[in-house]
Write an enzyme that holds these catalytic residues in place. Structure first.
Site, PDB file in Angstrom:
ATOM      1  N   ASP A  76     -17.455 -15.337 -14.954  1.00  0.00           N
ATOM      2  CA  ASP A  76     -16.575 -16.476 -15.237  1.00  0.00           C
ATOM      3  C   ASP A  76     -17.273 -17.803 -14.931  1.00  0.00           C
ATOM      4  OD1 ASP A  76     -14.799 -14.456 -15.789  1.00  0.00           O
ATOM      5  OD2 ASP A  76     -13.548 -14.756 -14.022  1.00  0.00           O
TER       6      ASP A  76
ATOM      7  N   GLU B 147     -10.170 -28.527  -1.375  1.00  0.00           N
ATOM      8  CA  GLU B 147     -11.080 -29.323  -0.540  1.00  0.00           C
ATOM      9  C   GLU B 147     -12.481 -28.767  -0.497  1.00  0.00           C
ATOM     10  OE1 GLU B 147      -8.851 -29.318   3.077  1.00  0.00           O
ATOM     11  OE2 GLU B 147      -7.283 -30.567   2.173  1.00  0.00           O
TER      12      GLU B 147
ATOM     13  N   ASP C  93     -12.961 -23.198 -15.391  1.00  0.00           N
ATOM     14  CA  ASP C  93     -12.719 -21.762 -15.304  1.00  0.00           C
ATOM     15  C   ASP C  93     -13.000 -21.203 -13.909  1.00  0.00           C
ATOM     16  OD1 ASP C  93     -12.009 -21.342 -18.086  1.00  0.00           O
ATOM     17  OD2 ASP C  93     -14.106 -21.814 -18.526  1.00  0.00           O
ATOM     18  N   GLY C  94     -13.904 -21.860 -13.179  1.00  0.00           N
ATOM     19  CA  GLY C  94     -14.284 -21.378 -11.853  1.00  0.00           C
ATOM     20  C   GLY C  94     -13.102 -21.302 -10.895  1.00  0.00           C
TER      21      GLY C  94
ATOM     22  N   SER D 282     -15.884 -28.762 -16.556  1.00  0.00           N
ATOM     23  CA  SER D 282     -16.908 -28.832 -17.597  1.00  0.00           C
ATOM     24  C   SER D 282     -16.960 -27.514 -18.360  1.00  0.00           C
ATOM     25  CB  SER D 282     -18.266 -29.177 -17.001  1.00  0.00           C
ATOM     26  OG  SER D 282     -18.560 -28.348 -15.901  1.00  0.00           O
ATOM     27  N   GLY D 283     -16.527 -26.417 -17.713  1.00  0.00           N
ATOM     28  CA  GLY D 283     -16.404 -25.150 -18.425  1.00  0.00           C
ATOM     29  C   GLY D 283     -14.927 -24.857 -18.611  1.00  0.00           C
TER      30      GLY D 283
ATOM     31  N   ARG E 234     -23.204 -30.606 -20.870  1.00  0.00           N
ATOM     32  CA  ARG E 234     -24.231 -30.118 -19.956  1.00  0.00           C
ATOM     33  C   ARG E 234     -24.859 -28.820 -20.478  1.00  0.00           C
ATOM     34  NH1 ARG E 234     -20.488 -27.118 -15.338  1.00  0.00           N
ATOM     35  NH2 ARG E 234     -21.660 -25.184 -15.460  1.00  0.00           N
TER      36      ARG E 234
ATOM     37  N   ASN F  70      -8.752 -29.074  -8.777  1.00  0.00           N
ATOM     38  CA  ASN F  70     -10.095 -29.288  -8.207  1.00  0.00           C
ATOM     39  C   ASN F  70     -10.566 -30.699  -8.540  1.00  0.00           C
ATOM     40  OD1 ASN F  70     -12.779 -29.341  -7.503  1.00  0.00           O
ATOM     41  ND2 ASN F  70     -13.386 -27.569  -8.733  1.00  0.00           N
ATOM     42  N   PRO F  71     -10.601 -31.593  -7.534  1.00  0.00           N
ATOM     43  CA  PRO F  71     -10.969 -32.993  -7.813  1.00  0.00           C
ATOM     44  C   PRO F  71     -12.439 -33.137  -8.219  1.00  0.00           C
ATOM     45  CG  PRO F  71     -10.863 -32.635  -5.442  1.00  0.00           C
ATOM     46  CD  PRO F  71     -10.406 -31.354  -6.099  1.00  0.00           C
TER      47      PRO F  71
HETATM   48  P1  ADP Z   1     -16.399 -26.852 -13.584  1.00  0.00           P
HETATM   49  O1  ADP Z   1     -15.811 -26.364 -14.877  1.00  0.00           O
HETATM   50  O2  ADP Z   1     -16.819 -28.268 -13.699  1.00  0.00           O
HETATM   51  O3  ADP Z   1     -17.481 -25.933 -13.106  1.00  0.00           O
HETATM   52  P2  ADP Z   1     -14.570 -25.641 -11.688  1.00  0.00           P
HETATM   53  O4  ADP Z   1     -13.125 -25.937 -11.532  1.00  0.00           O
HETATM   54  O5  ADP Z   1     -14.957 -24.379 -12.348  1.00  0.00           O
HETATM   55  O6  ADP Z   1     -15.229 -26.855 -12.490  1.00  0.00           O
HETATM   56  O7  ADP Z   1     -15.157 -25.720 -10.219  1.00  0.00           O
HETATM   57  C1  ADP Z   1     -16.488 -25.686  -9.897  1.00  0.00           C
HETATM   58  C2  ADP Z   1     -16.640 -25.327  -8.419  1.00  0.00           C
HETATM   59  O8  ADP Z   1     -16.087 -26.323  -7.579  1.00  0.00           O
HETATM   60  C3  ADP Z   1     -15.959 -24.026  -8.016  1.00  0.00           C
HETATM   61  O9  ADP Z   1     -16.933 -23.140  -7.510  1.00  0.00           O
HETATM   62  C4  ADP Z   1     -15.006 -24.439  -6.884  1.00  0.00           C
HETATM   63  O10 ADP Z   1     -14.946 -23.492  -5.850  1.00  0.00           O
HETATM   64  C5  ADP Z   1     -15.613 -25.685  -6.372  1.00  0.00           C
HETATM   65  N1  ADP Z   1     -14.694 -26.585  -5.661  1.00  0.00           N
HETATM   66  C6  ADP Z   1     -13.349 -26.569  -5.600  1.00  0.00           C
HETATM   67  N2  ADP Z   1     -12.861 -27.600  -4.889  1.00  0.00           N
HETATM   68  C7  ADP Z   1     -13.943 -28.301  -4.456  1.00  0.00           C
HETATM   69  C8  ADP Z   1     -14.124 -29.482  -3.667  1.00  0.00           C
HETATM   70  N3  ADP Z   1     -13.093 -30.164  -3.179  1.00  0.00           N
HETATM   71  N4  ADP Z   1     -15.389 -29.892  -3.452  1.00  0.00           N
HETATM   72  C9  ADP Z   1     -16.443 -29.233  -3.954  1.00  0.00           C
HETATM   73  N5  ADP Z   1     -16.343 -28.114  -4.706  1.00  0.00           N
HETATM   74  C10 ADP Z   1     -15.118 -27.651  -4.956  1.00  0.00           C
HETATM   75 MG    MG Z   2     -17.205 -23.552 -13.484  1.00  0.00          MG
END
Ligand code: ADP
Ligand code: MG
Length: 397
Positions: free
Chosen positions: A374, A52, A78-79, A109-110, A188, A19-20
């Site tokens: 989660d 994406e 974790d998401g 971040s999580g 955060r 996940n970018p």
């Molecule tokens: P964090 O720990 O920072 O919350 P996560 O990997 O848990 O990071 O992802 C957070 C959210 O970003 C998830 O709900 C996921 O579906 C969403 N996501 C995944 N890919 C993308 C993208 N390309 N653009 C925007 N959101 C995205």
């Molecule tokens: Mg998350």
């Protein structure tokens, strides 16, 4: 316990979902600079899928030909792992798909599961790139172990699988309202906590649970009624093949045996429908005013949040914590600081409760704030869930 662990084959091929936008948005850069050289060194081949949009990983996990991969690696928070697990559980071949070894490389971040795995491996507490290095090292070693999942059912009919946590109240509201500070990484949650401490809220609801200790004797005396009861006693609960109300009717001409296999769903043998009161051997919490409720299957809720220090990967328990109303802001601040070390029970606060459970039900008496699973947001509605021992597999130390 040797037999339950597994090892990835040498020269394995892994699917990487990245996940970018995780955390501060550095997952892609960190993968290329930190992870990739270690994978090459360990002769681990990979194909990288960059997500994406929201739920992209969910769709990929549901549709991908999993026979191509020895493991599914999630370089994100974790998401994204939550999405992958739910995608796998939606497949017709979910029983084998959910046994594919999963790996989390902390890029969000999580990063609670990564922190938990680091803790289980008795590694010293680390964060950020050091934690990423440890988790990449776990992947290079290739050792995998079972992991419990929780099946969650919402009153609306929605069903979700969770590897980490369910929450309502303070902790969930911090998680969701701090999304806008994503750039700060795990800091955060600290910012969000101080912000919400300025106006401590009370959440009214009825909480019930099945304590972990009495489960085995109690469940055998359960009458075979309710939506999740076993249709016949000779079937173990995990292999019951009756479709639930939500499953689409399969109209393709297929041999009866494969129809049976494809339609089978994972039953929640400990739960009864929301219209019925919880079974008699459950405990109903007398208090109905809470500041926060958290059910967690792993030790950490974040890199610096050790909610359940004694939790293990597959201990067949949901570690239920709840904070009842009446706690002061100073009490919450002390709690927040104690959780950093996992010392919260040593505070002996009459408002802080802990019990390991097999199942729980939460009925909000008012729709207020967010619920989270989660770390992902849910609308506030009645919810119940139960643990499923060793349903998934995860790569750890
Ligand atoms: P964090 O720990 O920072 O919350 P996560 O990997 O848990 O990071 O992802 C957070 C959210 O970003 C998830 O709900 C996921 O579906 C969403 N996501 C995944 N890919 C993308 C993208 N390309 N653009 C925007 N959101 C995205
Ligand atoms: Mg998350």
């Amino acid at each position: 316990e040797g037999g339950i662990h597994g090892l990835l084959p040498q020269k394995c091929q892994v699917m990487v979902l990245l996940n970018p936008r995780s955390g501060a948005g550095e997952a892609l850069h960190l993968f290329t600079s930190q992870v990739q050289p270690m994978l090459t060194e360990a002769s681990i081949g990979f194909h990288k899928f960059v997500t994406e949009k929201h739920n992209h990983a969910w769709d990929l996990a549901r549709e991908e030909d999993m026979s191509k991969w020895d493991a599914v690696v999630i370089m994100a928070g974790d998401g994204l792992l939550h999405e992958v697990i739910n995608g796998l559980m939606e497949r017709p071949d979910w029983k084998t798909a959910i046994q594919k070894p999963l790996c989390i490389l902390p890029g969000g971040s999580g990063n609670a599961l990564a922190a938990s795995l680091n803790h289980y491996a008795s590694r010293s507490h680390v964060a950020k790139e050091e934690l990423l290095k440890n988790c990449t090292y776990f992947l290079c070693k290739g050792l995998h172990a079972p992991m419990d999942l929780v099946s969650l059912r919402m009153a609306s009919g929605k069903r979700l699988f969770s590897f980490l946590s369910f929450g309502w109240g303070f902790v969930s509201d911090v998680d969701i309202t701090s999304e806008r500070y994503r750039k700060l990484g795990s800091a955060r949650f600290t910012v969000g906590t101080f912000q919400l401490l300025t106006s401590l809220q009370v959440y009214k609801g009825r909480l019930s649970y099945l304590p972990a200790e009495i489960q085995s004797s109690a469940s055998s005396s359960l009458p075979p009624t309710g939506m999740n009861a076993c249709p016949s006693p000779q079937h173990p609960p995990h292999q019951v093949s009756t479709a639930n109300g939500k499953s689409p009717v399969n109209i393709l001409p297929q041999p009866a045996s494969s129809l049976l296999k494809e339609d089978s769903v994972l039953e929640d043998s400990l739960l009864v429908p929301f219209e019925q009161p919880v079974p008699k051997h459950w405990t109903v919490v007398p208090e109905e005013e809470f500041v926060s409720i958290v059910g967690i299957q792993q030790s950490h809720l974040g890199t610096d949040f050790i909610i359940a220090p004694t939790a293990k990967l597959f201990d067949d328990a949901i570690h239920l914590f709840y904070v009842t109303a009446g706690i002061s802001r100073m009490g919450m601040l002390k709690l927040f600081m104690a959780v950093e070390k996992g010392n919260q029970l040593a505070l002996n606060s009459p408002h802080v409760h802990y019990v390991p459970v097999k199942a729980f039900r939460l009925e909000p008496l008012e729709p207020k704030g967010f619920m989270t699973v989660d770390g992902e947001v849910l609308t506030c509605e009645p919810v119940q869930g139960q643990i499923h021992n060793r349903l998934a597999r995860i790569i750890g130390g």
